[in-house]
Design an enzyme around this catalytic site. Sequence first.
Site, PDB file in Angstrom:
ATOM      1  N   HIS A   1     -22.970  18.945 -25.185  1.00  0.00           N
ATOM      2  CA  HIS A   1     -22.274  17.886 -25.942  1.00  0.00           C
ATOM      3  C   HIS A   1     -22.256  16.591 -25.106  1.00  0.00           C
ATOM      4  O   HIS A   1     -21.192  16.155 -24.638  1.00  0.00           O
ATOM      5  CB  HIS A   1     -20.859  18.391 -26.231  1.00  0.00           C
ATOM      6  CG  HIS A   1     -20.069  17.621 -27.236  1.00  0.00           C
ATOM      7  ND1 HIS A   1     -19.853  16.267 -27.152  1.00  0.00           N
ATOM      8  CD2 HIS A   1     -19.410  18.022 -28.333  1.00  0.00           C
ATOM      9  CE1 HIS A   1     -19.088  15.888 -28.166  1.00  0.00           C
ATOM     10  NE2 HIS A   1     -18.812  16.932 -28.894  1.00  0.00           N
TER      11      HIS A   1
ATOM     12  N   GLU B   1     -26.006  15.296 -29.005  1.00  0.00           N
ATOM     13  CA  GLU B   1     -25.854  16.645 -28.478  1.00  0.00           C
ATOM     14  C   GLU B   1     -27.062  17.495 -28.870  1.00  0.00           C
ATOM     15  O   GLU B   1     -27.603  17.322 -29.959  1.00  0.00           O
ATOM     16  CB  GLU B   1     -24.576  17.266 -29.065  1.00  0.00           C
ATOM     17  CG  GLU B   1     -23.383  16.329 -28.969  1.00  0.00           C
ATOM     18  CD  GLU B   1     -22.260  16.684 -29.934  1.00  0.00           C
ATOM     19  OE1 GLU B   1     -22.048  17.879 -30.206  1.00  0.00           O
ATOM     20  OE2 GLU B   1     -21.602  15.763 -30.437  1.00  0.00           O
TER      21      GLU B   1
HETATM   22  C1  BG6 Z   1     -18.740  16.816 -32.355  1.00  0.00           C
HETATM   23  C2  BG6 Z   1     -18.442  17.311 -33.749  1.00  0.00           C
HETATM   24  O1  BG6 Z   1     -19.739  17.594 -31.788  1.00  0.00           O
HETATM   25  O2  BG6 Z   1     -17.578  16.933 -31.551  1.00  0.00           O
HETATM   26  C3  BG6 Z   1     -17.277  16.546 -34.329  1.00  0.00           C
HETATM   27  O3  BG6 Z   1     -19.609  17.170 -34.545  1.00  0.00           O
HETATM   28  C4  BG6 Z   1     -16.073  16.633 -33.411  1.00  0.00           C
HETATM   29  O4  BG6 Z   1     -16.968  17.057 -35.609  1.00  0.00           O
HETATM   30  C5  BG6 Z   1     -16.490  16.162 -32.015  1.00  0.00           C
HETATM   31  O5  BG6 Z   1     -15.037  15.852 -33.916  1.00  0.00           O
HETATM   32  C6  BG6 Z   1     -15.383  16.222 -30.980  1.00  0.00           C
HETATM   33  O6  BG6 Z   1     -14.828  17.488 -30.908  1.00  0.00           O
HETATM   34  P1  BG6 Z   1     -13.635  17.777 -29.930  1.00  0.00           P
HETATM   35  O7  BG6 Z   1     -13.212  19.197 -30.201  1.00  0.00           O
HETATM   36  O8  BG6 Z   1     -14.149  17.601 -28.533  1.00  0.00           O
HETATM   37  O9  BG6 Z   1     -12.555  16.762 -30.253  1.00  0.00           O
END
Ligand code: BG6
Length: 291
Positions: free
Chosen positions: A164, A265
């Site tokens: 990510h 990501e």
């Molecule tokens: C992304 C998702 O990968 O991560 C989103 O596609 C999400 O939907 C974002 O809001 C952040 O996620 P988190 O759990 O780190 O707040």
Amino acid sequence: MDAATLPQGISTIRLGSSGSLPGLRVKTAHCEAVIALQGAQILSFQATGKENLLWLSEKAVFAPGKAIRGGIPLCFPWFGPHPQDASKPAHGFARNREWQLREIIQQEGICTLHFRLEDDEQTRALWPHAFKADLAIALGHTLALTLTVQNRDDQPWPLSFAFHSYFPVSAIRQVQVEGLENTGFIDQRSAERSQHRQSGALTFNGETDRIYLQAKGNYRLRDTRNTGIAASNCHSAIVWNPWQEKTSRLHDMQPDAWQQMLCVECGNVESDALRLAPGEMQTFALELQGD
Ligand code: BG6
């Protein structure tokens, strides 16, 4: 590994204002980096003479068990909300658990840190499977992550994951992502899961949360500087920018921070998710290079 056996150039640090999370600072002839042991999450990477490749929120929370907003969290063994149980942690548990630092290898100017996460009572309470996950973070002129996952059960199990990556951008409205042209995607902002198709380079003028499937694995983030993103055995690409309104609901981002960040990501999610047979091992890699 304990602190006493760390090679030259690598030191232990405490992260956050109260120092509640352990981390490592790495300095080599070619780069500097900071890694949190929680999640084996790289938080910054700066090749000599270049800018930081990764974005880290000024309001990132450093607390045991809490996701850190920035760098490259690993979403594993599921992506997004748990498919059957929304009370389980979003994006799996790997980013919230401390990984074990097993060894550090320095070779030909590249320093590679090897981390491992295996199932235990806590992971089995969330995901009833035996696994081994090894993450190698190679720090050279470029940043390379290699994830090897093994099914240690006698049953097959499903796997979704993503590297990510959070990137800094000069102004979100002016950047482009190349490499997704003609690729099908699901728009996560809508409840409807039908596929759309990307035409031309991806640009940004509002909240973006897309899952590209059967994607090519080679992307370029075009900005005042460019970043090359090369993934192997990763068939999905997820692109996320929360924009203004969603950012205001995130406790760990400054209200205007969405203008200077973008997540691109790489992983295997939704219909690209995998099923690992008993004993099967799969390797996934990501390499990032700033101009
Ligand atoms: C992304 C998702 O990968 O991560 C989103 O596609 C999400 O939907 C974002 O809001 C952040 O996620 P988190 O759990 O780190 O707040």
